[in-house]
Design a protein around this motif. Structure first.
Motif, PDB file in Angstrom:
ATOM      1  N   UNK A 255       0.838  -1.210   0.000  1.00 17.98           N
ATOM      2  CA  UNK A 255       0.000   0.000   0.000  1.00 17.98           C
ATOM      3  C   UNK A 255       0.869   1.254   0.000  1.00 17.98           C
ATOM      4  N   UNK A 256       1.479   1.519  -1.132  1.00 18.79           N
ATOM      5  CA  UNK A 256       2.470   2.590  -1.247  1.00 18.79           C
ATOM      6  C   UNK A 256       2.345   3.211  -2.638  1.00 18.79           C
ATOM      7  N   UNK A 257       2.141   4.514  -2.683  1.00 19.28           N
ATOM      8  CA  UNK A 257       2.071   5.228  -3.949  1.00 19.28           C
ATOM      9  C   UNK A 257       3.118   6.329  -3.968  1.00 19.28           C
ATOM     10  N   UNK A 258       3.950   6.316  -4.982  1.00 23.12           N
ATOM     11  CA  UNK A 258       4.970   7.343  -5.184  1.00 23.12           C
ATOM     12  C   UNK A 258       4.533   8.173  -6.381  1.00 23.12           C
ATOM     13  N   UNK A 259       3.938   9.349  -6.117  1.00 20.67           N
ATOM     14  CA  UNK A 259       3.356  10.174  -7.172  1.00 20.67           C
ATOM     15  C   UNK A 259       4.023  11.547  -7.153  1.00 20.67           C
ATOM     16  N   UNK A 260       4.793  11.905  -8.169  1.00 20.46           N
ATOM     17  CA  UNK A 260       5.458  13.218  -8.189  1.00 20.46           C
ATOM     18  C   UNK A 260       4.493  14.334  -8.586  1.00 20.46           C
ATOM     19  N   UNK A 261       3.830  14.932  -7.609  1.00 24.20           N
ATOM     20  CA  UNK A 261       2.861  15.989  -7.896  1.00 24.20           C
ATOM     21  C   UNK A 261       3.545  17.279  -8.367  1.00 24.20           C
ATOM     22  N   UNK A 262       4.734  17.559  -7.858  1.00 23.59           N
ATOM     23  CA  UNK A 262       5.600  18.667  -8.272  1.00 23.59           C
ATOM     24  C   UNK A 262       5.180  20.047  -7.768  1.00 23.59           C
ATOM     25  N   UNK A 263       3.876  20.345  -7.716  1.00 28.58           N
ATOM     26  CA  UNK A 263       3.435  21.645  -7.194  1.00 28.58           C
ATOM     27  C   UNK A 263       1.932  21.575  -6.968  1.00 28.58           C
ATOM     28  N   UNK A 264       1.339  22.680  -6.493  1.00 28.07           N
ATOM     29  CA  UNK A 264      -0.111  22.733  -6.286  1.00 28.07           C
ATOM     30  C   UNK A 264      -0.735  23.962  -6.922  1.00 28.07           C
ATOM     31  N   UNK A 265       0.059  24.970  -7.214  1.00 25.36           N
ATOM     32  CA  UNK A 265      -0.475  26.175  -7.847  1.00 25.36           C
ATOM     33  C   UNK A 265      -0.834  25.878  -9.298  1.00 25.36           C
ATOM     34  N   UNK A 266      -2.074  26.135  -9.725  1.00 19.43           N
ATOM     35  CA  UNK A 266      -2.460  25.848 -11.125  1.00 19.43           C
ATOM     36  C   UNK A 266      -1.566  26.549 -12.141  1.00 19.43           C
ATOM     37  N   UNK A 267      -1.190  27.797 -11.872  1.00 17.25           N
ATOM     38  CA  UNK A 267      -0.372  28.518 -12.857  1.00 17.25           C
ATOM     39  C   UNK A 267       1.020  27.902 -12.973  1.00 17.25           C
ATOM     40  N   UNK A 268       1.602  27.498 -11.851  1.00 14.90           N
ATOM     41  CA  UNK A 268       2.923  26.868 -11.901  1.00 14.90           C
ATOM     42  C   UNK A 268       2.835  25.506 -12.583  1.00 14.90           C
ATOM     43  N   UNK A 269       1.793  24.746 -12.270  1.00 13.77           N
ATOM     44  CA  UNK A 269       1.644  23.432 -12.897  1.00 13.77           C
ATOM     45  C   UNK A 269       1.471  23.553 -14.403  1.00 13.77           C
ATOM     46  N   UNK A 270       0.724  24.553 -14.839  1.00 16.50           N
ATOM     47  CA  UNK A 270       0.581  24.751 -16.292  1.00 16.50           C
ATOM     48  C   UNK A 270       1.936  25.082 -16.918  1.00 16.50           C
ATOM     49  N   UNK A 275      -0.443  18.078 -14.860  1.00 20.37           N
ATOM     50  CA  UNK A 275      -1.871  18.189 -14.549  1.00 20.37           C
ATOM     51  C   UNK A 275      -2.103  19.247 -13.482  1.00 20.37           C
ATOM     52  N   UNK A 276      -3.118  20.119 -13.675  1.00 20.78           N
ATOM     53  CA  UNK A 276      -3.287  21.279 -12.799  1.00 20.78           C
ATOM     54  C   UNK A 276      -4.506  21.197 -11.898  1.00 20.78           C
ATOM     55  N   UNK A 277      -5.219  20.072 -11.864  1.00 20.06           N
ATOM     56  CA  UNK A 277      -6.441  19.964 -11.055  1.00 20.06           C
ATOM     57  C   UNK A 277      -6.135  19.353  -9.699  1.00 20.06           C
ATOM     58  N   UNK A 278      -5.370  20.071  -8.862  1.00 18.26           N
ATOM     59  CA  UNK A 278      -4.957  19.516  -7.580  1.00 18.26           C
ATOM     60  C   UNK A 278      -6.112  19.405  -6.591  1.00 18.26           C
ATOM     61  N   UNK A 279      -7.192  20.185  -6.787  1.00 20.90           N
ATOM     62  CA  UNK A 279      -8.349  20.033  -5.906  1.00 20.90           C
ATOM     63  C   UNK A 279      -8.972  18.655  -6.081  1.00 20.90           C
ATOM     64  N   UNK A 280      -8.984  18.157  -7.312  1.00 15.76           N
ATOM     65  CA  UNK A 280      -9.505  16.811  -7.558  1.00 15.76           C
ATOM     66  C   UNK A 280      -8.582  15.756  -6.967  1.00 15.76           C
ATOM     67  N   UNK A 281      -7.279  16.048  -6.941  1.00 11.29           N
ATOM     68  CA  UNK A 281      -6.337  15.106  -6.347  1.00 11.29           C
ATOM     69  C   UNK A 281      -6.632  14.923  -4.865  1.00 11.29           C
ATOM     70  N   UNK A 282      -7.005  15.993  -4.175  1.00  8.90           N
ATOM     71  CA  UNK A 282      -7.354  15.879  -2.755  1.00  8.90           C
ATOM     72  C   UNK A 282      -8.544  14.942  -2.569  1.00  8.90           C
ATOM     73  N   UNK A 283      -9.528  15.037  -3.453  1.00  4.13           N
ATOM     74  CA  UNK A 283     -10.681  14.118  -3.377  1.00  4.13           C
ATOM     75  C   UNK A 283     -10.232  12.684  -3.625  1.00  4.13           C
ATOM     76  N   UNK A 298       3.837   9.029  -1.075  1.00  4.23           N
ATOM     77  CA  UNK A 298       5.073   9.811  -1.158  1.00  4.23           C
ATOM     78  C   UNK A 298       5.007  10.682  -2.396  1.00  4.23           C
ATOM     79  N   UNK A 299       5.627  11.869  -2.327  1.00  5.07           N
ATOM     80  CA  UNK A 299       5.661  12.740  -3.498  1.00  5.07           C
ATOM     81  C   UNK A 299       6.891  13.620  -3.463  1.00  5.07           C
ATOM     82  N   UNK A 300       7.152  14.259  -4.605  1.00  7.62           N
ATOM     83  CA  UNK A 300       8.233  15.227  -4.703  1.00  7.62           C
ATOM     84  C   UNK A 300       7.675  16.539  -5.255  1.00  7.62           C
ATOM     85  N   UNK A 301       8.341  17.631  -4.885  1.00  8.92           N
ATOM     86  CA  UNK A 301       7.901  18.963  -5.288  1.00  8.92           C
ATOM     87  C   UNK A 301       9.110  19.805  -5.677  1.00  8.92           C
ATOM     88  N   UNK A 302       8.851  20.826  -6.493  1.00  9.95           N
ATOM     89  CA  UNK A 302       9.873  21.769  -6.925  1.00  9.95           C
ATOM     90  C   UNK A 302       9.478  23.153  -6.442  1.00  9.95           C
TER      91      UNK A 302
END
Length: 459
Positions: A255-270, A275-283, A298-302
């Motif tokens: 039960x381990x997910x390694x997902x590099x989300x990289x950021x949460x701000x829609x403008x930075x993600x674009x 993918x820029x829909x981080x609100x859906x990721x929370x759901x 686990x995740x990584x961010x810049x």
């Protein structure tokens, strides 16, 4: 093997995918009768497997090449930095040969030219699972090369090309050999694990008495039948990730997910082309945890990406506070030559990126400690990695090798690396857990052996 066998030294830099490349190279060379030297001085030639993902990694690779030249003098360069041979030759013109990533045949040919292989059949014997640079009980399993994504900060597609997936039957046959050789944990890696098989239409290939599609869920289910830990790394947040949760809830996959989300701000993600829909990721996170309460994410961010404002960074902090991720790594943006983001306007000053890095890591440290503290009192399986005079150190399902925390068993003896035991968690640190074992040791402790040697013998 005979002392006269030619010896090969190897320096492996970069990610686990590069480590797998090193293992394949060594497997081929040892099969031909070469031996592996642990020192520069004992090697007839040294292979340096380089990384070229970031400027700092390129600098580290060039330093490693220079060190190998200074200590040995006969050096072959391969790996990601090998895709830019001019940069290597400009700094180190004395290297014998340069090959790019995944060019196994060229590396072996370069070794042949530097030092001919022996002609003795007894030196051609290698284990069926090949040569590995990881502990015997853990192995990386690479399922594809390259990547079809074009993230604006990433040089990997230019270095390793587009996605090329291995047939599922070939992957499973390798995994089966590893399991039969005593491997207890398979760490599945690629550049984009979720995309596995897309380039070959998810076509099926034979394994045992069935045809297995080249699709991640089918591959993971088949790997789960081998009776070893299966850990999935580098999962891109496609909707198909949802299909993995039932396998995790059933215990077929860790039960381990390694997902590099990289950021949460829609403008930075674009700007990152992510993918820029981080609100859906929370759901989705909430849904995943409801299906599999033991899930570790686990995740990584810049931070410091060009154009990142203080508001963008605060949006990332707010998102992390709500997401409550278990493990987080953070990098400061580097303007690597050859990637689009290196030419973007509004660069973030290095001192601002540094300050943001410290703020993010401080916040996440508190979250990590809180989530680990919730495990105190629980019983869980742990895979032992090392044992010495101070006790044993292992990892739970929440801990990937080398990048996550550990489970420390102070003063515990009688176990060996590769033992899978049950422990009770006693205390939480910021990133590690302290535990005591429940599973009895399979071998006597040093004190028990001493007592047994002193006991009177019956005649």
């Amino acid at each position: 093997m005979r002392p006269s066998s030619p010896t090969i030294g190897l320096v492996s830099l970069g990610c686990p995918k590069a480590l797998v490349d090193s293992e394949r190279i060594l497997t081929r060379l040892v099969a031909e009768g070469y031996t592996i030297s642990p020192t520069y001085q004992g090697a007839h030639v040294v292979i340096v497997n380089t990384c070229g993902f970031l400027d700092s990694a390129r600098a580290e690779s060039l330093d490693a090449i220079g060190e190998a030249l200074a200590e040995n003098g006969r050096v072959i360069v391969t790996g990601c930095l090998g895709a830019d041979p001019d940069a290597i030759r400009e700094t180190h013109p004395r290297v014998l040969a340069i090959t790019g990533p995944q060019q196994y045949e060229q590396v072996v040919q370069a070794v042949h030219e530097a030092v001919a292989p022996p002609h003795d059949p007894y030196t051609s014997l290698v284990p069926p699972q090949g040569i590995h640079l990881t502990p015997r009980h853990t192995a990386y399993l690479k399922i594809s090369e390259g990547c079809d994504n074009r993230c604006s900060f990433c040089l990997i597609p230019a270095l390793r090309g587009d996605l090329v997936s291995r047939p599922a039957g070939e992957v499973l046959a390798e995994a089966e050999r590893l399991a039969q050789a005593g491997v207890k944990e398979l760490v599945v890696i690629s550049q984009d694990t979720s995309a596995y098989g897309r380039d070959i239409g998810h076509g099926a290939s034979p394994w045992r008495d069935a045809l297995v599609p080249a699709r991640l869920t089918d591959l993971a289910a088949a790997l789960g039948s081998l009776g070893v830990w299966v850990r999935l790394m580098y999962i891109y947040p496609y909707p198909a990730v949802d299909d993995l949760l039932p396998l995790m809830a059933e215990g077929k996959v860790l039960p381990y997910l390694d997902i590099p989300f990289q950021h949460a701000s829609p403008s930075v993600l674009r700007a990152m082309r992510r993918p820029a829909a981080q609100d859906k990721v929370l759901d989705r996170l909430a849904s995943w945890r409801a299906q599999c309460p033991d899930l570790t994410v686990r995740s990584t961010f810049i931070v410091g990406f060009p154009g990142e404002t203080e508001a963008d960074f605060q949006a990332l902090l707010d998102w992390l506070a709500e997401a409550r991720l278990d493990r987080v790594g953070c990098f400061k943006f580097e303007a690597v030559a050859g990637v689009p983001a290196s030419t973007y306007p509004d660069p973030v000053p290095p001192e601002v990126a540094e300050e943001r890095w410290h703020r993010l890591m401080a916040q996440q440290q508190a979250i990590s400690h809180e989530r680990l503290a919730a495990k105190v009192g629980r019983v869980m399986p742990v895979l032992i990695d090392t044992v010495d005079e101070t006790g044993a150190v292992g990892r739970s399902s929440a801990d990937a090798p080398e990048i996550d925390g550990t489970v420390i068993l102070p003063g515990v003896h009688g176990y060996a690396a590769g033992d899978l035991i049950k422990v009770r968690i006693q205390k939480a640190r910021d990133y590690d857990l302290i535990a005591t074992p429940i599973t009895p040791p399979a071998r006597p402790t040093a004190r028990e052996r001493l007592q047994a040697s002193r006991a009177p013998r019956r005649r």
